[in-house]
Design an enzyme around this catalytic site. Structure first.
Site, PDB file in Angstrom:
ATOM      1  N   SER A  13      16.209 -15.959  57.774  1.00  0.00           N
ATOM      2  CA  SER A  13      16.288 -17.172  56.977  1.00  0.00           C
ATOM      3  C   SER A  13      17.221 -16.996  55.779  1.00  0.00           C
ATOM      4  O   SER A  13      17.658 -17.977  55.190  1.00  0.00           O
ATOM      5  CB  SER A  13      14.893 -17.549  56.483  1.00  0.00           C
ATOM      6  OG  SER A  13      14.329 -16.453  55.783  1.00  0.00           O
ATOM      7  N   CYS A  75      13.562 -12.078  60.765  1.00  0.00           N
ATOM      8  CA  CYS A  75      12.625 -12.881  59.978  1.00  0.00           C
ATOM      9  C   CYS A  75      11.243 -12.907  60.641  1.00  0.00           C
ATOM     10  O   CYS A  75      11.112 -13.289  61.810  1.00  0.00           O
ATOM     11  CB  CYS A  75      13.187 -14.301  59.899  1.00  0.00           C
ATOM     12  SG  CYS A  75      12.176 -15.442  58.974  1.00  0.00           S
ATOM     13  N   HIS A 188      10.952  -9.227  52.906  1.00  0.00           N
ATOM     14  CA  HIS A 188      11.119  -8.857  51.499  1.00  0.00           C
ATOM     15  C   HIS A 188      10.122  -7.787  51.012  1.00  0.00           C
ATOM     16  O   HIS A 188      10.365  -7.134  50.011  1.00  0.00           O
ATOM     17  CB  HIS A 188      10.929 -10.082  50.605  1.00  0.00           C
ATOM     18  CG  HIS A 188      12.016 -11.095  50.697  1.00  0.00           C
ATOM     19  ND1 HIS A 188      12.381 -11.686  51.882  1.00  0.00           N
ATOM     20  CD2 HIS A 188      12.817 -11.640  49.737  1.00  0.00           C
ATOM     21  CE1 HIS A 188      13.362 -12.553  51.655  1.00  0.00           C
ATOM     22  NE2 HIS A 188      13.637 -12.540  50.359  1.00  0.00           N
TER      23      HIS A 188
END
Ligand code: DGL
Length: 270
Positions: A13, A75, A188
């Site tokens: 993304s 992702c 992340h």
């Protein structure tokens, strides 16, 4: 074209998928990579299944135009919701991060109490639970969405009181469940590993899907005889759908080394 020389396509993304590129570069140093970060439409983690699937279909089409030999969905959110549809529509081999992460957690846990953290969309999909239970139905899975972690990382607040406090709040329910393994189910989160480790203590092993995914890609390419020779000079290309300012600014933190040039492609027609 010689398949071995074709690049691996990776999409995310936005910027976070560079943690997966890092793992791929370590595991498969001879491979060229075309990376696509949909920075104009990030985040995916707050969106519906229909939207995530639609974006993912477009992302794969983009990568196929660059002659990739396989596709890695870096992702977690897109892997959770779009993988079955993508495999139905495209012949190219596609690897997501969920099954590899689940497998790594199953191998790791001793107490059979596993935590999963991710975006709202990933946690709502229950993709990790399903994947874990397919391997070992006796494992208890405890899930927690941590929506503030993505902006925290993009802000560069990886350590310190604010990150620590937010992590304490999100992870308290998992701590209570006495998990011994935690899946970092978002691109992340590996950057917050130190803070998460401080909160959960040394008794909880942190599982990052990226490494296991890279190992799975190696297995896949070996199986189809498409592994690049390590003496080949790999080429990395990075494409994003919005101004690459942020990508250039923090990309190297995710990748663990200096990022090459980043090309912007048109959001609508990419
Ligand atoms: N890349 C997404 C994931 O791994 C996090 C960012 C987003 O919400 O799009 O789930």
């Amino acid at each position: 074209m010689n398949t071995a020389r074709q690049p691996i396509g990776v999409f995310d993304s936005g910027i976070g998928g560079l943690t997966v590129v890092k793992a791929l570069a370590e595991e498969l140093p001879g491979e060229s990579i075309v990376y696509f970060g949909d920075t104009a439409r990030v985040p995916y983690g707050t969106k519906s299944k229909t939207t995530i699937v639609k974006f993912s279909l477009e992302n794969v089409e983009f990568l196929l135009r660059h002659g990739v030999k396989c596709i890695v969905i870096a992702c977690n959110t897109a892997s959770s919701w779009a993988l079955p549809t993508l495999r139905k529509y495209f012949k190219v081999p596609i690897v997501g991060v969920i099954r590899p992460g689940a497998l790594a957690a199953v191998r790791q846990t001793r107490s059979r109490r596993v935590g999963v953290i991710g975006t709202n969309a990933t946690i709502n999909s229950q993709a990790y639970e399903t994947a874990i239970h397919r391997i070992d139905p006796r494992i208890k899975v405890f899930s927690q969405s941590c929506p503030l972690f993505v902006p925290l990382v993009e802000e560069g607040w990886l350590h310190g009181a604010i990150s620590r406090e937010i992590a304490e709040k999100y992870l308290a329910p998992l701590k209570k469940q006495r998990i011994d393994t935690l899946i970092l189910g978002c691109t992340h989160y590996p950057l917050l590993a130190e803070t998460i480790r401080q909160v959960l203590g040394p008794g909880v092993a942190l599982v990052d899907s990226a490494q296991q995914t890279a190992a799975e890609v190696r297995g896949l390419l070996t199986g189809i005889e498409a592994l690049a020779h390590e003496r080949l000079h790999p080429r990395y290309r990075f494409f994003v759908t919005d101004e690459p300012t942020q990508f250039n600014r923090i990309g190297s933190q995710f990748l663990g080394r200096v990022l090459g040039p980043v090309e912007r492609v048109n959001g609508q027609t990419h």
